[in-house]
Design a protein around this motif. Structure first.
Motif, mmCIF file in Angstrom:
data_model
loop_
_atom_site.group_PDB
_atom_site.id
_atom_site.type_symbol
_atom_site.label_atom_id
_atom_site.label_comp_id
_atom_site.label_asym_id
_atom_site.label_seq_id
_atom_site.Cartn_x
_atom_site.Cartn_y
_atom_site.Cartn_z
ATOM 1 N N LEU A 1 -78.133 117.866 60.528
ATOM 2 C CA LEU A 1 -79.248 117.956 61.465
ATOM 3 C C LEU A 1 -80.452 118.472 60.683
ATOM 4 N N MET A 2 -81.577 117.770 60.811
ATOM 5 C CA MET A 2 -82.781 118.141 60.076
ATOM 6 C C MET A 2 -83.942 118.271 61.051
ATOM 7 N N ARG A 3 -84.785 119.230 60.802
ATOM 8 C CA ARG A 3 -85.955 119.406 61.665
ATOM 9 C C ARG A 3 -86.918 118.233 61.508
ATOM 10 N N ASP A 4 -86.986 117.656 60.307
ATOM 11 C CA ASP A 4 -87.906 116.551 60.048
ATOM 12 C C ASP A 4 -87.296 115.611 59.021
ATOM 13 N N GLU A 5 -88.005 114.533 58.737
ATOM 14 C CA GLU A 5 -87.545 113.563 57.755
ATOM 15 C C GLU A 5 -88.436 113.527 56.520
ATOM 16 N N ASN B 1 -62.321 125.449 58.403
ATOM 17 C CA ASN B 1 -62.457 125.191 56.968
ATOM 18 C C ASN B 1 -63.408 124.055 56.620
ATOM 19 N N TYR B 2 -64.319 123.737 57.510
ATOM 20 C CA TYR B 2 -65.368 122.781 57.156
ATOM 21 C C TYR B 2 -66.330 123.467 56.195
ATOM 22 N N VAL B 3 -66.964 122.688 55.337
ATOM 23 C CA VAL B 3 -67.978 123.228 54.441
ATOM 24 C C VAL B 3 -69.310 123.139 55.181
ATOM 25 N N VAL B 4 -70.023 124.257 55.231
ATOM 26 C CA VAL B 4 -71.267 124.326 55.995
ATOM 27 C C VAL B 4 -72.376 124.865 55.104
ATOM 28 N N ARG C 1 -82.330 123.058 58.540
ATOM 29 C CA ARG C 1 -81.354 122.029 58.189
ATOM 30 C C ARG C 1 -79.946 122.612 58.283
ATOM 31 N N LEU C 2 -79.014 121.790 58.750
ATOM 32 C CA LEU C 2 -77.612 122.196 58.857
ATOM 33 C C LEU C 2 -76.758 121.004 58.437
ATOM 34 N N LEU C 3 -75.972 121.170 57.380
ATOM 35 C CA LEU C 3 -75.098 120.099 56.907
ATOM 36 C C LEU C 3 -73.655 120.570 56.996
ATOM 37 N N ILE C 4 -72.799 119.720 57.552
ATOM 38 C CA ILE C 4 -71.381 120.037 57.739
ATOM 39 C C ILE C 4 -70.549 118.908 57.145
ATOM 40 N N ALA C 5 -69.536 119.307 56.355
ATOM 41 C CA ALA C 5 -68.641 118.319 55.738
ATOM 42 C C ALA C 5 -67.194 118.736 55.950
ATOM 43 N N ASN C 6 -66.367 117.764 56.293
ATOM 44 C CA ASN C 6 -64.939 117.981 56.468
ATOM 45 C C ASN C 6 -64.278 118.059 55.096
ATOM 46 N N PRO C 7 -63.398 119.034 54.860
ATOM 47 C CA PRO C 7 -62.767 119.153 53.541
ATOM 48 C C PRO C 7 -61.972 117.909 53.133
ATOM 49 N N THR C 8 -61.351 117.230 54.086
ATOM 50 C CA THR C 8 -60.635 115.990 53.764
ATOM 51 C C THR C 8 -61.613 114.921 53.300
ATOM 52 N N SER C 9 -62.757 114.847 53.947
ATOM 53 C CA SER C 9 -63.780 113.876 53.554
ATOM 54 C C SER C 9 -64.314 114.172 52.158
ATOM 55 N N SER D 1 -84.298 115.532 50.104
ATOM 56 C CA SER D 1 -83.887 116.085 48.805
ATOM 57 C C SER D 1 -82.825 117.163 49.000
ATOM 58 N N TRP D 2 -83.016 118.005 50.010
ATOM 59 C CA TRP D 2 -82.042 119.055 50.295
ATOM 60 C C TRP D 2 -80.690 118.432 50.651
ATOM 61 N N VAL D 3 -80.699 117.402 51.490
ATOM 62 C CA VAL D 3 -79.462 116.718 51.884
ATOM 63 C C VAL D 3 -78.780 116.127 50.648
ATOM 64 N N LEU D 4 -79.542 115.467 49.789
ATOM 65 C CA LEU D 4 -78.962 114.836 48.595
ATOM 66 C C LEU D 4 -78.446 115.869 47.600
#
Length: 196
Positions: A74-78, A6-9, A21-29, A84-87
């Motif tokens: 995880l991002m391919r570049d900075e 149940n992590y948000v991906v 890009r791959l962003l993962i967030a814990n539902p509790t967080s 912007s995608w992360v934010l």
């Protein structure tokens, strides 16, 4: 595995359908950041994975000065577009609640630019720890390198005392003491600090 637990991906693919890009967030967080939403810290680590992609961490802070991991990406570049995608994903994590009042980062220009666009009302502060590292490195450079540890000594004594000033007057007095004191035989340090 993340979705099974149940992590948000979120994923982002490039034009050739490869992961960028791959962003993962814990539902509790996510619930925690919606409760303690005012301060967010963003930092990136390097070469910590097989692909050597930057790992961006988003960290929240409780009112009692404890921090917690909100998400990692995880991002391919900075590039600014990656930040912007992360934010934007962070904005999705917040949902309909208020966005952060303060975002603390190191001095990455592309991240700073993305913050101005995605969270224009947030105050962007620079991390004191990163600034301290920069000061230590500059003092070492001006004093002949790390071997004599002048940067470390300066940071642990004069710099930390300055940073921990409780009033403007205390800060100004300590700053004046730094500028007027001969730190080492190399006076370039004093001149550099007086100009910056």
């Amino acid at each position: 595995m993340a979705t099974e637990h149940n992590y948000v991906v979120w994923t982002d693919l490039d034009s050739e359908r490869r992961l960028s890009r791959l962003l993962i967030a814990n539902p509790t967080s996510i619930q925690m950041i919606r409760s303690w939403l005012h301060v967010v810290l963003i930092d990136t680590m390097y070469k910590t994975n097989k692909q050597k992609w930057p790992l961006c961490e988003i960290i929240g802070m409780t009112p009692t000065n404890y921090n917690f991991l909100v998400a990692f990406c995880l991002m391919r570049d900075e590039a600014a577009v990656s930040y912007s995608w992360v934010l934007e994903r962070l904005k999705d994590i917040y949902g309909r609640v208020q966005t952060p009042n303060v975002i603390v980062t190191d001095r990455k220009e592309d991240l700073s630019a993305a913050i101005r666009v995605v969270f224009p009302d947030a105050r962007h502060l620079l991390c004191v720890w990163h600034i301290g590292n920069d000061v230590e490195n500059m003092v070492d450079k001006l004093c002949g390198g790390k071997r004599n540890q002048q940067g470390k000594i300066f940071r642990q004594t004069k710099w930390n005392t300055l940073v921990n000033s409780l009033t403007i007057l205390e800060f100004e007095n300590r700053w004046e003491g730094i500028v007027s004191t001969r730190l080492t035989r190399n006076r370039r340090v004093v001149r550099y600090l007086a100009v910056t």
